[in-house]
Design an enzyme around this catalytic site. Structure first.
Site, short mmCIF file in Angstrom:
data_model
loop_
_atom_site.label_atom_id
_atom_site.label_comp_id
_atom_site.label_asym_id
_atom_site.label_seq_id
_atom_site.Cartn_x
_atom_site.Cartn_y
_atom_site.Cartn_z
N HIS A 146 0.73 -1.12 0.07
CA HIS A 146 -0.04 -0.13 0.00
C HIS A 146 1.03 1.16 -0.18
O HIS A 146 2.11 1.22 0.39
CB HIS A 146 -0.89 -0.10 1.08
CG HIS A 146 -1.92 -1.13 1.33
ND1 HIS A 146 -3.12 -0.72 2.15
CD2 HIS A 146 -2.13 -2.27 0.53
CE1 HIS A 146 -3.76 -1.88 1.91
NE2 HIS A 146 -3.35 -2.81 0.94
N GLU B 170 0.98 3.86 1.97
CA GLU B 170 1.25 4.25 3.13
C GLU B 170 2.47 3.53 3.86
O GLU B 170 3.54 3.76 4.29
CB GLU B 170 0.21 4.16 4.32
CG GLU B 170 -1.17 4.81 3.93
CD GLU B 170 -2.10 4.21 2.95
OE1 GLU B 170 -3.19 4.63 2.99
OE2 GLU B 170 -1.73 3.16 2.34
N CYS C 23 -6.55 1.86 5.76
CA CYS C 23 -7.16 0.53 5.93
C CYS C 23 -6.60 0.31 7.40
O CYS C 23 -5.64 0.95 7.91
CB CYS C 23 -6.80 -0.58 5.28
SG CYS C 23 -5.30 -0.94 5.15
N CYS D 186 -2.67 -0.28 7.50
CA CYS D 186 -1.82 0.98 7.48
C CYS D 186 -1.96 1.70 8.73
O CYS D 186 -1.09 2.67 8.80
CB CYS D 186 -2.42 1.75 6.15
SG CYS D 186 -1.89 0.93 4.57
#
Length: 153
Positions: free
Chosen positions: A46, A48, A75, A78
């Protein structure tokens, strides 16, 4: 947030879900990343997580602090990583009503039982972030449409 949107556009052009992130720390350069789950076959790739890894590697520490800008609400994975990295502030664009862990579905980033909480500011340039995501998923749906018999002629 504009720089995070540029990163999200780069993800879009590579066929990745268009999420971009930018980490700004007082004592460091600006770090930028975007989603690469599909290309890397990595569920943790991801935007992040990638920007936190890049910053930690470059700075030689895991306590990063600073402000993270991301185009989509993080999410649970993260949001947990933001706590672990001791990020001070999260600024995100579009809310994620299906998986958002910073206020939409659950509240990980500001959970008072954790040893660190992240200040959360949502909705910054949300319209632009949402539009990019809608464009991406619209194209995916178009490609998934079966060809009708009348269209084959």
């Amino acid at each position: 947030m504009r720089q995070a949107l540029e990163a999200a556009e780069a993800a879009f052009s590579e066929g990745e879900v268009p999420v971009g992130s930018v980490l700004v720390c007082a004592d460091a350069p600006v770090f930028t990343a975007y989603n690469l789950k599909e290309r890397r076959h990595d569920p943790t790739a991801h935007a992040e997580i990638r920007v936190l890894r890049e910053a930690a590697e470059a700075l030689g520490r895991w306590r990063l602090g600073g402000t993270l800008y991301v185009t989509l609400e993080p999410c649970a994975m993260c949001a947990g990583a933001l706590i672990q990295a001791r990020i001070h502030r999260l600024v995100y664009g579009a809310a994620d009503p299906k998986a958002g862990a910073c206020g939409s579905v659950m509240e990980v980033a500001r959970e008072p039982r954790f040893n660190h909480q992240v200040e959360v500011i949502g909705g910054v340039l949300a319209g632009e972030s949402e539009q990019l995501l809608q464009r991406f998923f619209g194209r995916l749906r178009e490609r998934a449409q079966p060809v009708k018999a009348a269209d084959r002629k």
